[in-house]
Design an enzyme around this catalytic site. Sequence first.
Site, mmCIF file in Angstrom:
data_model
loop_
_atom_site.group_PDB
_atom_site.id
_atom_site.type_symbol
_atom_site.label_atom_id
_atom_site.label_comp_id
_atom_site.label_asym_id
_atom_site.label_seq_id
_atom_site.Cartn_x
_atom_site.Cartn_y
_atom_site.Cartn_z
ATOM 1 N N SER A 125 -0.764 -24.392 19.493
ATOM 2 C CA SER A 125 -1.305 -24.791 20.789
ATOM 3 C C SER A 125 -0.410 -24.317 21.926
ATOM 4 O O SER A 125 0.816 -24.223 21.776
ATOM 5 C CB SER A 125 -1.390 -26.314 20.809
ATOM 6 O OG SER A 125 -1.583 -26.774 22.117
ATOM 7 N N TYR A 150 2.722 -35.093 19.180
ATOM 8 C CA TYR A 150 1.720 -34.096 18.786
ATOM 9 C C TYR A 150 2.240 -32.683 19.053
ATOM 10 O O TYR A 150 2.250 -31.820 18.180
ATOM 11 C CB TYR A 150 0.400 -34.330 19.548
ATOM 12 C CG TYR A 150 -0.470 -33.093 19.581
ATOM 13 C CD1 TYR A 150 -1.182 -32.699 18.460
ATOM 14 C CD2 TYR A 150 -0.534 -32.285 20.727
ATOM 15 C CE1 TYR A 150 -1.944 -31.540 18.469
ATOM 16 C CE2 TYR A 150 -1.291 -31.137 20.749
ATOM 17 C CZ TYR A 150 -1.997 -30.772 19.619
ATOM 18 O OH TYR A 150 -2.734 -29.616 19.639
ATOM 19 N N LYS A 154 3.514 -29.350 16.499
ATOM 20 C CA LYS A 154 3.104 -27.932 16.561
ATOM 21 C C LYS A 154 4.349 -27.036 16.603
ATOM 22 O O LYS A 154 4.414 -26.017 15.911
ATOM 23 C CB LYS A 154 2.211 -27.671 17.779
ATOM 24 C CG LYS A 154 0.832 -28.323 17.691
ATOM 25 C CD LYS A 154 -0.003 -27.757 16.553
ATOM 26 C CE LYS A 154 -1.313 -28.488 16.354
ATOM 27 N NZ LYS A 154 -1.975 -28.210 15.075
HETATM 28 C C1 UD1 Z 1 -3.743 -30.846 25.833
HETATM 29 C C2 UD1 Z 1 -2.846 -29.689 25.479
HETATM 30 C C3 UD1 Z 1 -3.453 -28.856 24.402
HETATM 31 C C4 UD1 Z 1 -3.736 -29.715 23.224
HETATM 32 C C5 UD1 Z 1 -4.700 -30.786 23.637
HETATM 33 C C6 UD1 Z 1 -4.974 -31.692 22.466
HETATM 34 C C7 UD1 Z 1 -1.477 -28.900 27.354
HETATM 35 C C8 UD1 Z 1 -1.397 -27.955 28.480
HETATM 36 N N1 UD1 Z 1 -2.622 -28.843 26.648
HETATM 37 O O1 UD1 Z 1 -4.863 -30.362 26.475
HETATM 38 O O2 UD1 Z 1 -2.555 -27.837 24.028
HETATM 39 O O3 UD1 Z 1 -4.233 -28.960 22.170
HETATM 40 O O4 UD1 Z 1 -4.132 -31.559 24.684
HETATM 41 O O5 UD1 Z 1 -5.969 -32.623 22.750
HETATM 42 O O6 UD1 Z 1 -0.597 -29.680 27.083
HETATM 43 N N2 UD1 Z 1 -9.199 -34.516 32.471
HETATM 44 C C9 UD1 Z 1 -9.764 -35.363 33.404
HETATM 45 N N3 UD1 Z 1 -10.525 -36.417 32.957
HETATM 46 C C10 UD1 Z 1 -10.748 -36.654 31.622
HETATM 47 C C11 UD1 Z 1 -10.169 -35.770 30.686
HETATM 48 C C12 UD1 Z 1 -9.395 -34.713 31.149
HETATM 49 O O7 UD1 Z 1 -9.607 -35.188 34.611
HETATM 50 O O8 UD1 Z 1 -11.429 -37.638 31.291
HETATM 51 C C13 UD1 Z 1 -8.380 -33.395 32.952
HETATM 52 C C14 UD1 Z 1 -6.942 -33.465 32.459
HETATM 53 O O9 UD1 Z 1 -6.156 -34.220 33.318
HETATM 54 C C15 UD1 Z 1 -6.568 -31.970 32.437
HETATM 55 C C16 UD1 Z 1 -7.886 -31.274 32.065
HETATM 56 O O10 UD1 Z 1 -8.911 -32.213 32.394
HETATM 57 O O11 UD1 Z 1 -6.173 -31.548 33.677
HETATM 58 C C17 UD1 Z 1 -7.982 -30.915 30.600
HETATM 59 O O12 UD1 Z 1 -7.665 -32.045 29.841
HETATM 60 P P1 UD1 Z 1 -7.906 -32.114 28.268
HETATM 61 O O13 UD1 Z 1 -9.268 -31.637 27.931
HETATM 62 O O14 UD1 Z 1 -7.526 -33.495 27.825
HETATM 63 O O15 UD1 Z 1 -6.896 -31.057 27.662
HETATM 64 P P2 UD1 Z 1 -5.308 -30.846 27.916
HETATM 65 O O16 UD1 Z 1 -4.654 -32.139 28.236
HETATM 66 O O17 UD1 Z 1 -5.138 -29.710 28.822
#
Ligand code: UD1
Length: 347
Positions: A125, A150, A154
């Site tokens: 990841s 987590y 990795k």
């Molecule tokens: C993270 C990790 C990724 C990992 C994954 C596992 C990083 C950069 N990425 O993904 O490598 O495999 O977790 O699950 O560390 N968001 C909202 N509202 C929500 C959900 C998400 O605003 O309800 C936003 C988050 O704040 C973020 C983006 O959407 O900015 C993506 O979030 P998400 O889909 O959870 O993935 P990552 O956290 O980027």
Amino acid sequence: MKILVTGGTGYIGSHTAVELQEKGYEVIIVDNLSNSSIEVLDNIALITGKRPLFEQFDLTDREHTAIFFQKHSDIDAIIHFAAFKAVGESVEKPLMYYRNNLVSLMNILQGMIDNRIRNIVFSSSCTVYGQPDKLPVSENSPIKKAWSPYGNTKQMSEEIIQFTADVNDIQAILLRYFNPIGAHESALIGELPIGVPNCLMPYITQTAIGIREYLRVWGDDYPTPDGTAIRDYIHVVDLAKAHVIAIERMIEQKGKEKVEVFNLGTGNGFSVMEVIQSFERSTGVKLNYQIMGRRSGDVVEVWSDTEFANRELGWKAEKTLDEMTLSAWKWEETLNQKVKSEKRKAK
Ligand code: UD1
């Protein structure tokens, strides 16, 4: 060619099983079904015309894994997806994450050594980079201290593979995924979160279909153009295709080193607001959302330098963000139809 896909009934695993079968590989899936459903096998069969071989057991069970490998010593390569992946849960239950993610990997590597299986592709990841100092992030960017158990599993898994390959007849490709979203165009397989999703895309589609009241946007005060955090979203089918290429590369001995690392992303960063806008544009469905505070542990922005993967693998992510959000929506609609028809049957 026989490929073992661990975690093959899961989200990325199932899409990869499809792409492998479409290319004529024989697929055997091992999954303990802790976070996926057995019906996925039927849907892989509906798409490809062939049901993969399947064994249900836990790869942390050393004895069972050893017996499995003895029975299937004709496996040509392994793609190892099976792992826990919820960042927040890993903070709550670190030992559960270390035990599950590391012990299963070690049992698989032992099975490879004992049965002379040479090739493994590992699901890593972009989380290993933390918040990179320079963007886009290339494979040579420094590995930062992990923000969660987590992410640490990795990093440690990559090291375990590297040191094991150094002294054994094993070659490996470590694939560092950015943010996979979307679903197969058939809408027969897709992401199936159990309980409340943590990830953005399933939370968006579940909100739009009416399962959740509104999406919480975690922070709009980041130093980005619209204030929301930026990620490199990649269509899961593009990602799955890269695995088939990685397998071919190892089997055809095209690798340049025993252990190779590739970033799998599109090279484009999109903000949370841009994903919401894409969803509304591609589906015509309006989304309820509210701006909240930042989610702890989130990085501000990260996107991939795709140059190395594009050049060396001859692979490029092709799908646009609108195609990703639309395919995720079609999958959610299919799930919804299924729930409705099950309710009708129950009446
Ligand atoms: C993270 C990790 C990724 C990992 C994954 C596992 C990083 C950069 N990425 O993904 O490598 O495999 O977790 O699950 O560390 N968001 C909202 N509202 C929500 C959900 C998400 O605003 O309800 C936003 C988050 O704040 C973020 C983006 O959407 O900015 C993506 O979030 P998400 O889909 O959870 O993935 P990552 O956290 O980027």
